[in-house]
Design an enzyme around this catalytic site. Structure first.
Site, PDB file in Angstrom:
ATOM      1  N   TRP A   1      -5.388  14.362   8.758  1.00 41.95           N
ATOM      2  CA  TRP A   1      -3.939  14.553   8.887  1.00 41.95           C
ATOM      3  C   TRP A   1      -3.458  15.948   8.522  1.00 41.95           C
ATOM      4  CZ3 TRP A   1      -3.009  15.383   3.799  1.00 41.95           C
ATOM      5  CH2 TRP A   1      -3.728  14.635   2.849  1.00 41.95           C
TER       6      TRP A   1
ATOM      7  N   ASN B   1       0.844  -1.199   0.000  1.00 43.78           N
ATOM      8  CA  ASN B   1       0.000   0.000   0.000  1.00 43.78           C
ATOM      9  C   ASN B   1       0.876   1.244   0.000  1.00 43.78           C
ATOM     10  OD1 ASN B   1      -2.878   0.906   0.334  1.00 43.78           O
ATOM     11  ND2 ASN B   1      -1.968   2.047   2.023  1.00 43.78           N
ATOM     12  N   GLU B   2       0.617   2.145  -0.912  1.00 38.65           N
ATOM     13  CA  GLU B   2       1.313   3.441  -0.937  1.00 38.65           C
ATOM     14  C   GLU B   2       2.797   3.308  -0.590  1.00 38.65           C
ATOM     15  OE1 GLU B   2      -0.779   6.323   1.433  1.00 38.65           O
ATOM     16  OE2 GLU B   2      -2.217   6.668  -0.165  1.00 38.65           O
TER      17      GLU B   2
ATOM     18  N   CYS C   1      15.822   4.943   3.680  1.00 33.77           N
ATOM     19  CA  CYS C   1      16.314   4.389   4.936  1.00 33.77           C
ATOM     20  C   CYS C   1      17.842   4.490   4.934  1.00 33.77           C
ATOM     21  CB  CYS C   1      15.870   2.943   5.082  1.00 33.77           C
ATOM     22  SG  CYS C   1      16.575   2.184   6.556  1.00 33.77           S
TER      23      CYS C   1
ATOM     24  N   PHE D   1     -10.889  10.006  13.071  1.00 32.92           N
ATOM     25  CA  PHE D   1     -11.575  11.213  12.602  1.00 32.92           C
ATOM     26  C   PHE D   1     -11.419  11.439  11.104  1.00 32.92           C
ATOM     27  CE2 PHE D   1     -11.145  11.678  17.139  1.00 32.92           C
ATOM     28  CZ  PHE D   1     -12.473  11.940  17.472  1.00 32.92           C
ATOM     29  N   HIS D   2     -10.989  10.395  10.406  1.00 28.12           N
ATOM     30  CA  HIS D   2     -10.951  10.469   8.933  1.00 28.12           C
ATOM     31  C   HIS D   2     -12.340  10.072   8.449  1.00 28.12           C
ATOM     32  CE1 HIS D   2      -9.786   9.704   4.801  1.00 28.12           C
ATOM     33  NE2 HIS D   2      -8.548  10.094   5.060  1.00 28.12           N
TER      34      HIS D   2
ATOM     35  N   GLU E   1      -6.960   6.805  12.908  1.00 30.18           N
ATOM     36  CA  GLU E   1      -7.740   7.459  11.848  1.00 30.18           C
ATOM     37  C   GLU E   1      -9.229   7.557  12.195  1.00 30.18           C
ATOM     38  OE1 GLU E   1      -5.014   6.983   7.923  1.00 30.18           O
ATOM     39  OE2 GLU E   1      -6.265   5.253   8.367  1.00 30.18           O
TER      40      GLU E   1
ATOM     41  N   GLU F   1      -8.308   5.607  -3.757  1.00 32.98           N
ATOM     42  CA  GLU F   1      -8.715   6.187  -2.478  1.00 32.98           C
ATOM     43  C   GLU F   1      -8.973   7.672  -2.662  1.00 32.98           C
ATOM     44  OE1 GLU F   1      -6.023   5.778   0.777  1.00 32.98           O
ATOM     45  OE2 GLU F   1      -5.524   3.715   0.287  1.00 32.98           O
TER      46      GLU F   1
HETATM   47  C1  GLA Z   1      -3.635   6.711   2.657  1.00 30.90           C
HETATM   48  C2  GLA Z   1      -3.655   5.260   3.094  1.00 30.90           C
HETATM   49  C3  GLA Z   1      -4.900   4.905   3.834  1.00 30.90           C
HETATM   50  C4  GLA Z   1      -5.307   6.006   4.792  1.00 30.90           C
HETATM   51  C5  GLA Z   1      -5.453   7.298   4.042  1.00 30.90           C
HETATM   52  C6  GLA Z   1      -5.907   8.445   4.913  1.00 30.90           C
HETATM   53  O1  GLA Z   1      -4.187   6.929   1.451  1.00 30.90           O
HETATM   54  O2  GLA Z   1      -3.477   4.378   2.028  1.00 30.90           O
HETATM   55  O3  GLA Z   1      -4.669   3.716   4.528  1.00 30.90           O
HETATM   56  O4  GLA Z   1      -4.349   6.130   5.787  1.00 30.90           O
HETATM   57  O5  GLA Z   1      -4.190   7.639   3.523  1.00 30.90           O
HETATM   58  O6  GLA Z   1      -6.074   9.619   4.164  1.00 30.90           O
END
Ligand code: GLA
Length: 654
Positions: free
Chosen positions: A307, A142-143, A151, A349-350, A347, A299
């Site tokens: 954030w 993921n991302e 690092c 409050f997301h 998260e 997403e």
């Molecule tokens: C990223 C992550 C998610 C989440 C969002 C919050 O996109 O992939 O897991 O943390 O940010 O904005």
């Protein structure tokens, strides 16, 4: 149908909630969910012990409801046992601080232990679910690099040396490329080289640039290791990993070729009036990364994130408008982070598709409305043909032009946005290209500050400009080669001939300083940069007035028969930039969209459809010109955050 759904984290909830989730997903017309992104500790609670039964149950339920699954390899957040058993996996910052477990992404990308355990988990998941009827797509990690891209630990240093040994073969070649005669930096062997950790003063620019490339490549190796394992077990099932728009640490051009479905995470700030333009630019990059293949908005937020310092909510209609913007610019899927709003963890409050406050809410109504609409919206599936106009975007330049010790501190993204903006405002379709791209399909290519340019890139641009293409090049282009070294004898290389100019000296402008300009383009103002430029055989479209550069060219144009090559030596104000772009598009004979819309109303063309999106909170009207001689333009209006889609003949289809 356009995919619609979001990240689904059922492990955060008691199983008694799952049926309710599925019922509400059906109500919202959810067609695909991403499952398992952060569930490593729930799937492998201790090393080598796998507990898939809960995942079996939820995948079966999703399948029974007809919901497809983008199944994650679950490797984005290593469980506490992993870094407890193998503390060397924990990454180290530039200052030598070891980051600890307790958040997410706490792994060194070069760690062989992390790669082995992550790849094993990916294989176990692939083996168990390759044949599951709900499986639509694989979601690797993921991302990559989101929180931890570079690092500096000892394990990374070993990997960096190996990477350098492959690249340079001998340490003498490395010494030459990095220019280590400077400041007594000559290396006697690869063993003496470290990661560029915190140092007393400027670091070696070549070392830092190579470390940026290495860090992007190491993340790519993590991806490859999992992807190869999954592909071997589950051939034919498409695979993705989610990108993050213009993300500096990872060279997405290099990654894109290895990914079946390009996907992107996008969180523009609802409080920033520039957000629609900024988001449009990322969406155009995603389409371009896949050479026009439809991509997925993997997403976005239903409303606020959690954030920023202040997390603005989206006014009603904005989420829908931004979703259609993604579709207009090539997306065949609109997904969210996340399905059900968390009540625990970092998260809480997301926002989410299903908010804390339940279904009797404006946010839920917006979600279900969009879900319903997207069921009927055709996905193109096809490659979207290239635009006529391209902007060059290059990660080597991004990494180089923002290093310290240069004539001025510049933001590459700001420079690129500066040229994207007038095109966005004029409704002109833009692709992004890289220095190795084939430019033959384009009428106009804009090159904002290609700072680090290999000889081959300069030749490509020169050939484009000299053979009928319309080229616009801005200051700080072709300043160094790919290792960060300057060519004695001047800047721009052979582009100097193409552009018909020579640079005598840089005059970067202090913050808020303005340089006045005048000429055939009219009066204007430049900021950020200026130079003492000499025109050999280019027409001066604007020259500086006043100050030390009085009379020097600021904007030039050299005609090459069918096309023209422009050079811009400053950051022009909006009016001047618009005037330049109008001339450049006219030189390139770029066709207009046929829609005339006021500021704040976006026009984006996808195939035969034109999407008109009102990003303002007021009603707006726009005109459609049919192109049939003297036919009067059709007038339409759009409510606040309204969206409409025009078919080729001008009929409204949404
Ligand atoms: C990223 C992550 C998610 C989440 C969002 C919050 O996109 O992939 O897991 O943390 O940010 O904005």
């Amino acid at each position: 149908m356009i995919w619609f759904g979001g990240d689904y984290n059922p492990e955060q909830w008691d199983e008694s909630v799952w049926d309710d989730d599925i019922r509400l997903m059906a109500e919202a017309h959810v067609s695909m969910v991403t499952v398992g992104v952060f569930s490593w500790s729930m799937l492998e609670p201790s090393e080598g012990n796998f507990t898939f039964e809960w995942l079996d149950r939820i995948l079966d339920k999703l399948h029974a409801a007809g919901i497809r699954v983008d199944l994650a390899t679950a490797t984005a957040s290593p469980p506490p046992w992993l870094t407890h058993n193998y503390p060397e996996v924990l990454p180290m910052t530039e200052q030598g601080v070891r980051l600890q477990a307790g958040s997410r992404q706490q792994y060194c990308p070069s760690s062989p232990v992390f790669r082995r355990l992550a790849t094993r988990l990916a294989s176990e998941i692939a083996q168990r679910y390759a044949g599951h009827p709900a499986l639509e797509m694989w979601h690797i990690n993921n991302e990559y690099g989101c929180h931890l891209s570079h690092c500096y630990c000892d394990v990374s240093a070993v990997a960096f040396r190996q990477w350098l040994a492959i690249k340079y073969a001998t340490v003498d070649h490395l010494n030459e490329a990095w220019g280590t005669a400077f400041w007594s930096q000559r290396y006697g062997s690869f063993e003496e080289i470290h990661t560029p950790s915190a140092a007393p003063y400027f670091k070696n620019p070549g070392q830092v640039l190579d470390f940026d490339r290495f860090s992007s490549d190491e993340l790519l190796e993590c991806f490859r290791s999992e992807a190869q394992a999954v592909r071997a077990i589950s051939p034919g099932v498409p695979l993705t990993t989610n990108f993050m728009g213009f993300f500096k640490p990872v060279d997405y051009w290099k990654w894109a070729a290895e990914i079946d479905v390009i996907s992107d995470d996008s969180y523009p700030d609802p409080a920033d009036p520039d957000s629609p333009m900024i988001a449009a630019m990322s969406r155009d990059l995603m389409r371009s990364l896949g050479s026009g293949k439809p991509w997925i908005l993997m997403e976005q937020a239903a409303s606020a994130v959690n954030w920023r310092d202040v997390n603005a909510a989206k006014p009603e209609g904005m989420m829908r408008a931004w979703s259609y913007q993604a579709i207009a610019r090539g997306a065949d899927g609109v997904l969210f982070f996340q399905w059900r709003q968390s009540v625990r963890g970092g998260e809480r409050f997301h926002s989410a598709m299903l908010p804390h406050t339940g279904t009797d809410t404006a946010s839920w109504r917006s979600i279900t409305q969009l879900g319903r609409e997207l069921v009927d919206m055709p996905a193109s599936g096809d490659r979207i043909s290239p635009a006529s106009t391209a902007i060059m975007f290059d990660w080597d330049t991004w990494w180089s032009i923002e290093q310290p010790g240069l004539p001025a501190t510049l933001s590459y993204l700001e420079l690129v946005r500066g040229w994207y903006r007038p095109l966005y405002e004029a409704g002109v379709a833009v692709d992004f290209v890289n220095p190795a791209s084939d430019l033959a399909a384009y009428k106009v290519v804009i090159v904002p500050s290609l700072f680090a340019a290999a000889a081959s890139s300069i030749e490509t641009l020169a050939a484009f400009g000299e053979s009928g293409g319309t080229l616009l090049v801005t200051f700080q282009t072709a300043i160094t080669d790919e290792s960060g070294q300057l060519t004695p004898g001047g800047y721009l290389g052979s582009l100097a001939t193409t552009l018909g100019v020579r640079i005598d000296e840089f005059f970067p402008q202090p913050h808020r300083h303005e340089v006045q300009m005048n000429g055939p383009l009219g009066r204007g103002v430049g900021t950020v940069w200026a130079e003492r430029l000499i025109s050999h055989d280019a027409e001066v479209m604007a020259h500086f007035t006043g100050g030390p550069l009085q009379g020097c060219p600021a904007v030039t144009r050299k005609s090459w028969g069918a096309g023209a090559s422009w050079y811009v030596a400053t950051e022009p104000d909006d009016r001047s930039r618009k005037a330049i772009i109008e001339q450049v598009l006219s030189d390139g004979k770029v066709e207009e969209s046929g829609v005339v819309a006021p500021a704040g109303v976006e026009v984006a063309v996808r195939g035969g459809r034109r999407f008109i999106i009102n990003h303002t909170d007021r009603e707006q009207s726009f005109e459609v010109h049919t192109g049939h001689g003297a036919d009067a333009p059709q007038k339409h209006s759009l409510g606040a955050y309204g969206v409409t889609v025009l078919a080729e003949q001008g009929a409204l289809v949404l």
